[in-house]
Design a protein around this motif. Sequence first.
Motif, short mmCIF file in Angstrom:
data_model
loop_
_atom_site.label_atom_id
_atom_site.label_comp_id
_atom_site.label_asym_id
_atom_site.label_seq_id
_atom_site.Cartn_x
_atom_site.Cartn_y
_atom_site.Cartn_z
N TYR A 97 1.60 -1.28 0.15
CA TYR A 97 -0.09 0.17 0.01
C TYR A 97 0.85 1.28 -0.23
CZ TYR A 97 -4.06 2.78 1.41
OH TYR A 97 -4.65 4.23 1.80
N ASP A 98 0.60 2.14 -1.07
CA ASP A 98 1.47 2.97 -1.26
C ASP A 98 0.98 4.08 -0.23
OD1 ASP A 98 2.81 4.72 -1.95
OD2 ASP A 98 1.55 6.19 -3.56
N SER A 99 1.79 4.53 0.85
CA SER A 99 2.37 5.64 1.89
C SER A 99 2.91 6.44 1.65
CB SER A 99 1.31 5.44 3.19
OG SER A 99 2.48 4.36 4.18
N GLN A 100 3.68 7.69 2.02
CA GLN A 100 4.34 8.73 2.50
C GLN A 100 4.45 8.82 3.72
OE1 GLN A 100 4.35 11.08 -0.63
NE2 GLN A 100 2.94 9.99 -1.88
N THR A 101 5.96 8.69 4.78
CA THR A 101 6.68 9.29 6.15
C THR A 101 6.64 10.79 5.23
OG1 THR A 101 8.45 7.76 5.56
CG2 THR A 101 6.94 7.63 7.20
N VAL A 102 6.51 11.35 6.08
CA VAL A 102 6.80 13.54 5.74
C VAL A 102 7.81 13.03 7.52
CG1 VAL A 102 6.29 15.30 5.70
CG2 VAL A 102 4.60 13.57 4.79
N GLU A 103 9.35 13.34 6.73
CA GLU A 103 10.13 13.96 7.86
C GLU A 103 10.02 15.55 8.35
OE1 GLU A 103 12.63 12.62 9.61
OE2 GLU A 103 12.54 10.77 7.98
N LYS A 104 9.59 15.71 9.64
CA LYS A 104 10.13 17.38 10.21
C LYS A 104 9.97 18.14 9.18
CE LYS A 104 10.35 20.15 14.12
NZ LYS A 104 10.16 20.27 15.75
N ALA A 105 11.41 18.43 8.62
CA ALA A 105 11.74 19.05 7.76
C ALA A 105 10.80 19.37 6.70
CB ALA A 105 12.75 18.88 7.24
N ASP A 106 10.05 18.35 6.56
CA ASP A 106 9.48 18.15 4.90
C ASP A 106 8.07 19.11 5.08
OD1 ASP A 106 11.58 17.74 2.92
OD2 ASP A 106 11.39 15.69 4.00
N MET A 107 7.64 18.86 6.41
CA MET A 107 6.54 18.86 6.94
C MET A 107 5.86 20.69 5.85
SD MET A 107 4.71 16.59 8.56
CE MET A 107 3.78 17.83 9.31
N PRO A 108 6.30 21.36 5.91
CA PRO A 108 6.08 22.92 5.71
C PRO A 108 5.38 22.59 3.77
CG PRO A 108 8.14 22.99 6.36
CD PRO A 108 8.46 21.46 6.44
N ALA A 109 5.77 21.60 3.57
CA ALA A 109 5.82 21.33 2.33
C ALA A 109 3.39 20.82 2.72
CB ALA A 109 6.06 19.85 1.49
N HIS A 110 3.24 20.06 3.33
CA HIS A 110 2.02 20.38 3.81
C HIS A 110 1.34 21.52 4.45
CE1 HIS A 110 1.89 16.47 1.75
NE2 HIS A 110 3.75 15.85 2.42
N ILE A 111 2.06 21.62 5.71
CA ILE A 111 1.10 22.57 6.94
C ILE A 111 2.71 23.75 7.59
CG2 ILE A 111 1.82 20.67 8.69
CD1 ILE A 111 -0.49 21.48 10.14
N SER A 149 2.63 24.86 10.00
CA SER A 149 3.14 25.15 11.43
C SER A 149 3.92 24.15 12.54
CB SER A 149 1.82 24.52 12.22
OG SER A 149 1.69 24.11 13.50
N PRO A 150 4.80 24.98 13.40
CA PRO A 150 6.23 23.97 13.74
C PRO A 150 5.53 23.29 14.93
CG PRO A 150 6.12 25.81 14.70
CD PRO A 150 4.78 25.95 13.94
N LEU A 151 4.21 23.02 15.09
CA LEU A 151 4.26 22.28 16.18
C LEU A 151 4.51 20.63 16.48
CD1 LEU A 151 0.19 22.79 17.87
CD2 LEU A 151 2.52 23.84 18.21
N TYR A 152 4.29 20.01 14.91
CA TYR A 152 4.57 18.24 14.33
C TYR A 152 5.75 17.79 14.07
CZ TYR A 152 -0.49 19.23 14.62
OH TYR A 152 -1.91 19.88 15.06
N HIS A 153 5.88 16.88 14.26
CA HIS A 153 7.10 15.85 14.53
C HIS A 153 7.56 15.02 13.15
CE1 HIS A 153 9.08 17.63 18.40
NE2 HIS A 153 7.64 17.46 17.93
N GLY A 154 7.23 15.97 12.04
CA GLY A 154 6.03 14.67 10.51
C GLY A 154 5.19 14.27 10.89
N GLY A 155 5.24 13.24 10.12
CA GLY A 155 3.53 12.54 9.84
C GLY A 155 3.42 11.64 8.59
N ILE A 156 2.45 11.22 8.77
CA ILE A 156 2.49 10.29 7.18
C ILE A 156 1.34 10.68 6.03
CG2 ILE A 156 0.79 8.79 8.96
CD1 ILE A 156 2.16 6.05 7.46
N TYR A 157 1.30 10.62 5.03
CA TYR A 157 0.75 11.32 3.98
C TYR A 157 0.52 10.28 3.25
CZ TYR A 157 -1.07 13.58 -0.50
OH TYR A 157 -1.50 14.03 -1.40
N ASP A 158 -1.23 10.34 2.97
CA ASP A 158 -1.42 8.80 2.14
C ASP A 158 -3.13 9.56 1.13
OD1 ASP A 158 -3.48 6.97 1.22
OD2 ASP A 158 -3.98 6.17 3.30
N PRO A 159 -2.01 9.49 -0.46
CA PRO A 159 -2.63 9.60 -1.64
C PRO A 159 -3.82 8.93 -1.77
CG PRO A 159 -0.90 8.70 -1.70
CD PRO A 159 -1.18 8.19 -0.86
N GLN A 160 -4.53 8.67 -0.98
CA GLN A 160 -6.12 7.68 -0.82
C GLN A 160 -6.65 8.59 -0.70
OE1 GLN A 160 -2.77 5.40 -3.24
NE2 GLN A 160 -2.85 4.95 -0.44
#
Length: 422
Positions: free
Chosen positions: A149-163, A165-176
């Motif tokens: 299944y295609d999902s993408q981890t987003v490192e903290k340094a790359d979070m500005p491409a999505h949000i 806000s400085p609060l978050y320590h990364g994330g997981i992006y699901d294009p589905q």
Amino acid sequence: MTDPLSHSYYAATAHAWHPRPDQGDDRCDVAVIGGGFTGLSAALACAERGFSVILVEAERIGFGASGRNGGQLIPGLRWSASELEAEFGSERADALFDLCWRDNRVKARIAKYGIACDLKAGHLEAAWTPKDFDAMQQEADCLARRFGYDSQTVEKADMPAHIASPLYHGGIYDPQGGHFHPLNYAVGLAKAAEAAGVRIRENDRVHVIDRSCCDPIELITERTIIGARYVIDATDSWIGDLEPDLGRYTVPIMNYNIATEPLANADELLPSNAAVADSRFVLNYFRLSADKRLIFGGGERYSQTPPRDIAAFVRPFMAEVFPQIANAKIDYGWGGAVAVTRNRLPHIGRRGNVFFAHGFSGHGALVTTLAGELIAEAMAGTAERFDILASLPSQPFPGGKWLRRPLATLGLLWYALRDRLG
């Protein structure tokens, strides 16, 4: 009925909907109680299979959580795929994954019936702590390695491409995943169901499901008595009013949303236009509307009494995430009840010719449509996929009629406190 929680962006921007006058008799193959996603999708799927269907809604189409939620389309269940496999084993986890992650029935319905509901792709779960991000990385690895299944981890340094806000320590992006206008989706389902032959009756409350005669089962409503071979109880937060024993399996949690005025810097706040939910127990969730408002849900209350000023209640949560719009004008504030089960998995089943589905625990924008369609499959004689969801474990909340909600509230408050303590 005047509803103090219904001053929503969705109600203000909903497509026109008026059910046709029902001039048929009061007998049908299938009677559906509830005009939310579950009931509407079940009614439509039953009509597509040739059943005669009457849908009864106590208020109006999309009145409950289906027309008030955050509009977030999150594939799967409240349990992660790795949790499902650890609990149920590989074969059962595969079956649940195929249904709840791969089979996007909402997208299929929107495409088939041309439902205009501002559908957008992409969902991001944002890590509140470094530990949460570590868990997301492990889950993304499991999704890729075990389920393809295609999902993408987003490192903290790359979070500005999505949000922004400085609060978050990364994330997981699901294009589905994605987001939509939930009330317009409900209206679109209602129009498709009516075109398929479903007779929809709004403002007619069912008071009793009378099983004393096996065929037909009788629904005693405020205006009439409906006789049906099958009944689908899709009342979710209100299921205990009709079937008190099923009501023991959920407790209602009040959740609140706001919509800002259209924002000039909206695309800077959420550059990828993904819907976002964070990893806290009492989570924040937010997205952009089609007209560039921020729709933000934050905080929850375990009392049924809403805050006097919903906008003032939610604003601090929004300001914590986006201090750059802390003073933005808020045009709408609304709320509603979310039916939550003990283990956060939906409670779906059948008792004789009465089917039920409830307790989606704030994760139901996709799974409700699936549940409705699987009920129709089972009714038509193919129950294998329905049985997969119906076999999910469920337990009633302890405490009986009077203590169930206070005891559940104590537990929920404990988990909320753990959030604050880190």
